[in-house]
Design a protein around this motif. Structure first.
Motif, PDB file in Angstrom:
ATOM      1  N   ALA A 120       0.835  -1.202   0.000  1.00  0.00           N
ATOM      2  CA  ALA A 120       0.000   0.000   0.000  1.00  0.00           C
ATOM      3  C   ALA A 120       0.867   1.247   0.000  1.00  0.00           C
ATOM      4  CB  ALA A 120      -0.912  -0.005   1.217  1.00  0.00           C
ATOM      5  N   LYS A 121       0.466   2.239  -0.787  1.00  0.00           N
ATOM      6  CA  LYS A 121       1.172   3.512  -0.831  1.00  0.00           C
ATOM      7  C   LYS A 121       0.576   4.439   0.232  1.00  0.00           C
ATOM      8  CE  LYS A 121       3.582   2.241  -4.419  1.00  0.00           C
ATOM      9  NZ  LYS A 121       5.020   1.908  -4.295  1.00  0.00           N
ATOM     10  N   LEU A 122       1.402   4.823   1.196  1.00  0.00           N
ATOM     11  CA  LEU A 122       0.945   5.678   2.293  1.00  0.00           C
ATOM     12  C   LEU A 122       1.543   7.073   2.197  1.00  0.00           C
ATOM     13  CD1 LEU A 122       1.252   3.103   5.228  1.00  0.00           C
ATOM     14  CD2 LEU A 122      -0.685   3.515   3.707  1.00  0.00           C
ATOM     15  N   ASP A 123       2.107   7.395   1.024  1.00  0.00           N
ATOM     16  CA  ASP A 123       2.771   8.681   0.845  1.00  0.00           C
ATOM     17  C   ASP A 123       1.939   9.690   0.059  1.00  0.00           C
ATOM     18  OD1 ASP A 123       2.823   7.487  -1.631  1.00  0.00           O
ATOM     19  OD2 ASP A 123       5.007   7.594  -1.902  1.00  0.00           O
ATOM     20  N   GLY A 124       0.672   9.362  -0.198  1.00  0.00           N
ATOM     21  CA  GLY A 124      -0.180  10.281  -0.940  1.00  0.00           C
ATOM     22  C   GLY A 124      -0.024  10.202  -2.443  1.00  0.00           C
ATOM     23  N   SER A 125       0.658   9.173  -2.933  1.00  0.00           N
ATOM     24  CA  SER A 125       0.867   9.047  -4.374  1.00  0.00           C
ATOM     25  C   SER A 125      -0.287   8.329  -5.072  1.00  0.00           C
ATOM     26  CB  SER A 125       2.181   8.318  -4.665  1.00  0.00           C
ATOM     27  OG  SER A 125       2.162   7.002  -4.115  1.00  0.00           O
ATOM     28  N   ARG A 126      -1.063   7.557  -4.303  1.00  0.00           N
ATOM     29  CA  ARG A 126      -2.224   6.885  -4.862  1.00  0.00           C
ATOM     30  C   ARG A 126      -3.114   6.418  -3.715  1.00  0.00           C
ATOM     31  NH1 ARG A 126      -1.286   1.626  -8.124  1.00  0.00           N
ATOM     32  NH2 ARG A 126      -3.538   1.578  -7.779  1.00  0.00           N
ATOM     33  N   ALA A 127      -4.337   6.002  -4.058  1.00  0.00           N
ATOM     34  CA  ALA A 127      -5.271   5.528  -3.042  1.00  0.00           C
ATOM     35  C   ALA A 127      -4.688   4.348  -2.285  1.00  0.00           C
ATOM     36  CB  ALA A 127      -6.601   5.142  -3.687  1.00  0.00           C
ATOM     37  N   VAL A 128      -5.032   4.231  -1.017  1.00  0.00           N
ATOM     38  CA  VAL A 128      -4.498   3.184  -0.152  1.00  0.00           C
ATOM     39  C   VAL A 128      -5.209   1.866  -0.420  1.00  0.00           C
ATOM     40  CG1 VAL A 128      -4.185   2.440   2.242  1.00  0.00           C
ATOM     41  CG2 VAL A 128      -3.869   4.852   1.621  1.00  0.00           C
ATOM     42  N   ARG A 129      -4.443   0.803  -0.556  1.00  0.00           N
ATOM     43  CA  ARG A 129      -5.004  -0.547  -0.712  1.00  0.00           C
ATOM     44  C   ARG A 129      -5.122  -1.168   0.669  1.00  0.00           C
ATOM     45  NH1 ARG A 129      -7.811  -2.920  -4.460  1.00  0.00           N
ATOM     46  NH2 ARG A 129      -6.342  -2.119  -6.045  1.00  0.00           N
ATOM     47  N   GLY A 130      -6.324  -1.180   1.214  1.00  0.00           N
ATOM     48  CA  GLY A 130      -6.558  -1.765   2.531  1.00  0.00           C
ATOM     49  C   GLY A 130      -7.065  -0.735   3.521  1.00  0.00           C
ATOM     50  N   GLY A 131      -7.300  -1.197   4.763  1.00  0.00           N
ATOM     51  CA  GLY A 131      -7.847  -0.302   5.780  1.00  0.00           C
ATOM     52  C   GLY A 131      -9.304   0.009   5.497  1.00  0.00           C
ATOM     53  N   ILE A 132      -9.669   1.308   5.607  1.00  0.00           N
ATOM     54  CA  ILE A 132     -11.032   1.745   5.275  1.00  0.00           C
ATOM     55  C   ILE A 132     -10.944   3.000   4.416  1.00  0.00           C
ATOM     56  CG2 ILE A 132     -13.349   2.291   6.123  1.00  0.00           C
ATOM     57  CD1 ILE A 132     -12.634   1.091   8.787  1.00  0.00           C
ATOM     58  N   PRO A 133     -10.793   2.870   3.099  1.00  0.00           N
ATOM     59  CA  PRO A 133     -10.872   4.036   2.220  1.00  0.00           C
ATOM     60  C   PRO A 133     -12.314   4.566   2.128  1.00  0.00           C
ATOM     61  CG  PRO A 133      -9.689   2.207   1.185  1.00  0.00           C
ATOM     62  CD  PRO A 133     -10.380   1.663   2.389  1.00  0.00           C
ATOM     63  N   VAL A 134     -12.434   5.875   1.899  1.00  0.00           N
ATOM     64  CA  VAL A 134     -13.737   6.530   1.756  1.00  0.00           C
ATOM     65  C   VAL A 134     -14.040   6.705   0.270  1.00  0.00           C
ATOM     66  CG1 VAL A 134     -15.128   8.556   2.292  1.00  0.00           C
ATOM     67  CG2 VAL A 134     -13.414   7.752   3.934  1.00  0.00           C
ATOM     68  N   VAL A 135     -15.175   6.175  -0.182  1.00  0.00           N
ATOM     69  CA  VAL A 135     -15.589   6.289  -1.577  1.00  0.00           C
ATOM     70  C   VAL A 135     -16.619   7.401  -1.713  1.00  0.00           C
ATOM     71  CG1 VAL A 135     -16.767   5.094  -3.461  1.00  0.00           C
ATOM     72  CG2 VAL A 135     -15.078   3.864  -2.074  1.00  0.00           C
ATOM     73  N   PHE A 136     -16.328   8.398  -2.547  1.00  0.00           N
ATOM     74  CA  PHE A 136     -17.228   9.532  -2.822  1.00  0.00           C
ATOM     75  C   PHE A 136     -16.642  10.305  -3.995  1.00  0.00           C
ATOM     76  CE2 PHE A 136     -18.178  14.039  -2.535  1.00  0.00           C
ATOM     77  CZ  PHE A 136     -19.555  14.073  -2.343  1.00  0.00           C
ATOM     78  N   PRO A 137     -17.445  10.836  -4.912  1.00  0.00           N
ATOM     79  CA  PRO A 137     -18.907  10.813  -5.002  1.00  0.00           C
ATOM     80  C   PRO A 137     -19.445   9.731  -5.935  1.00  0.00           C
ATOM     81  CG  PRO A 137     -18.056  12.449  -6.497  1.00  0.00           C
ATOM     82  CD  PRO A 137     -16.864  11.792  -5.853  1.00  0.00           C
ATOM     83  N   VAL A 138     -18.563   8.764  -6.346  1.00  0.00           N
ATOM     84  CA  VAL A 138     -19.026   7.708  -7.231  1.00  0.00           C
ATOM     85  C   VAL A 138     -18.387   6.394  -6.813  1.00  0.00           C
ATOM     86  CG1 VAL A 138     -17.189   8.189  -8.911  1.00  0.00           C
ATOM     87  CG2 VAL A 138     -19.266   7.004  -9.667  1.00  0.00           C
ATOM     88  N   PHE A 139     -19.173   5.332  -6.878  1.00  0.00           N
ATOM     89  CA  PHE A 139     -18.688   3.981  -6.598  1.00  0.00           C
ATOM     90  C   PHE A 139     -18.316   3.327  -7.911  1.00  0.00           C
ATOM     91  CE2 PHE A 139     -19.956  -0.595  -6.163  1.00  0.00           C
ATOM     92  CZ  PHE A 139     -18.865  -0.981  -5.401  1.00  0.00           C
ATOM     93  N   GLY A 140     -17.071   2.852  -7.993  1.00  0.00           N
ATOM     94  CA  GLY A 140     -16.601   2.321  -9.265  1.00  0.00           C
ATOM     95  C   GLY A 140     -16.486   3.449 -10.271  1.00  0.00           C
ATOM     96  N   THR A 141     -16.946   3.208 -11.472  1.00  0.00           N
ATOM     97  CA  THR A 141     -17.041   4.257 -12.484  1.00  0.00           C
ATOM     98  C   THR A 141     -18.470   4.302 -12.996  1.00  0.00           C
ATOM     99  OG1 THR A 141     -16.368   2.704 -14.236  1.00  0.00           O
ATOM    100  CG2 THR A 141     -14.637   4.026 -13.186  1.00  0.00           C
ATOM    101  N   ALA A 142     -18.860   5.450 -13.532  1.00  0.00           N
ATOM    102  CA  ALA A 142     -20.227   5.627 -14.025  1.00  0.00           C
ATOM    103  C   ALA A 142     -20.178   6.342 -15.370  1.00  0.00           C
ATOM    104  CB  ALA A 142     -21.056   6.414 -13.012  1.00  0.00           C
TER     105      ALA A 142
END
Length: 327
Positions: free
Chosen positions: A71-93
């Motif tokens: 998991a990248k914890l340096d702000g370079s990409r979304a974190v893989r694991g834990g509890i990420p917050v999804v907003f304003p779209v789930f997946g792609t639309a």
């Protein structure tokens, strides 16, 4: 953003006669995360990037969330694991006019949130009513300096998000309030992408979804009904469940080797995503490590993603999950 000079310091209330020990809240040395610990030893760590919960430990120090070793914890990409917050779209639309140009799962998980403060006086019920607790509040808005620049370019609405993480001796609650500060209405979806840690996925059963309708994303989005009393994981699983009845009617329970280990309750979140990539899919996910880590995790993701939440100007949407440790 709160500067290090103003970081919360460990309170001294524990040395004051007549007052019980209090939770401590500190920042990491690099100012990238907030760590809260109860006087009884339980702890939670929240990365300001994405307001992502990356650790939740019980009093014995046992981790309850799965976090990829890559998991990248340096702000370079979304974190893989834990509890990420999804907003304003789930997946792609791709067919939704307001969110069609946004990246997968939106921008909340790729923005730097502001720490708004703590509270140690949360009211509780049940067995934890008299136990210690701490609540951490985080904020993100359309005017925030940490907002992912993609958001401003591709989703030009004025909004405000308040995300709260509450730790007790036996539970973790994450809640979100979405407010439309724009003069125009907007649609949104919200989800808490929770990765729960388990010892052996082949011994796991998920209860509380019997007779629920679901979309099977592994089977081309086919609409099905959960006929078995328990959900078992025997291969790649990606399902969006819509349990019947009120979201707060009953928990979704994770049972491992016959022993209940987690109960997930929902407040105003009508859907539950159950996800595990299994072996082949895990091999193709660059930041999923170790590659056999699918054996030690299951995603139980409460959200409001089965339909769009349409907010008029000034309207707000609220939703929450509580994960309770069992046994």
């Amino acid at each position: 953003m709160v500067e290090r000079a103003n970081k919360p310091k460990p309170p001294t209330l524990s040395s004051t006669p007549g007052l019980p020990p209090q939770a401590t809240v500190t920042f990491s040395d690099d100012n990238s995360r907030v760590i809260a610990e109860l006087p009884t030893g339980e702890s939670v760590t929240v990365l300001l990037y994405g307001a992502t919960v990356i650790s939740w430990k019980d009093a014995q120090g046992d981790e309850k969330l799965w976090l990829s070793e890559a998991a990248k914890l340096d702000g370079s990409r979304a974190v893989r694991g834990g509890i990420p917050v999804v907003f304003p779209v789930f997946g792609t639309a791709p067919t939704h006019p307001q969110t069609k140009d946004l990246p997968q799962h939106g921008f909340a998980r790729t923005s730097r949130w502001e720490f708004l403060g703590k509270s140690t006086s949360e009211s509780q019920t049940g067995s934890a009513a008299n136990g210690p607790a701490v609540k951490l509040d985080f904020g993100l808005s359309s005017a925030a300096p940490g907002l992912d620049p993609i958001a401003a370019a591709r989703w030009p609405f004025k909004f405000n998000l308040i995300y709260s993480v509450t730790l007790t001796q036996t539970s973790l609650t994450t809640s979100i309030v979405v407010t439309n500060d724009d003069s125009a209405p907007f649609d949104c979806q919200v989800l808490m992408h929770t990765y729960l840690r388990v010892k052996d996925i082949t011994a796991v059963q998920v209860q509380g979804l019997a007779d629920a309708s679901y979309i099977d994303k592994v089977d081309g989005g086919a609409r099905k009904t959960q006929s078995a009393a328990e959900v078992t994981i025997t291969g790649e699983t990606d399902r969006v469940y819509t349990p019947a009845g009120d979201p707060g009617a009953g928990p979704v329970t994770v049972v491992e080797a016959g022993r209940p280990v987690y109960a997930v309750t929902r407040d105003n979140l009508s859907n539950v995503v159950v996800w595990n990539p299994w072996a082949d899919k895990a091999q193709g996910i660059a930041d999923f490590a170790p590659k056999d880590g699918f054996r030690n995790m299951i995603c139980i993701e409460p959200g409001a993603v089965g339909a769009w939440q349409s907010l008029e100007a000034g309207d707000a949407f609220e939703g929450a999950q509580t994960i309770t440790l069992l046994g």
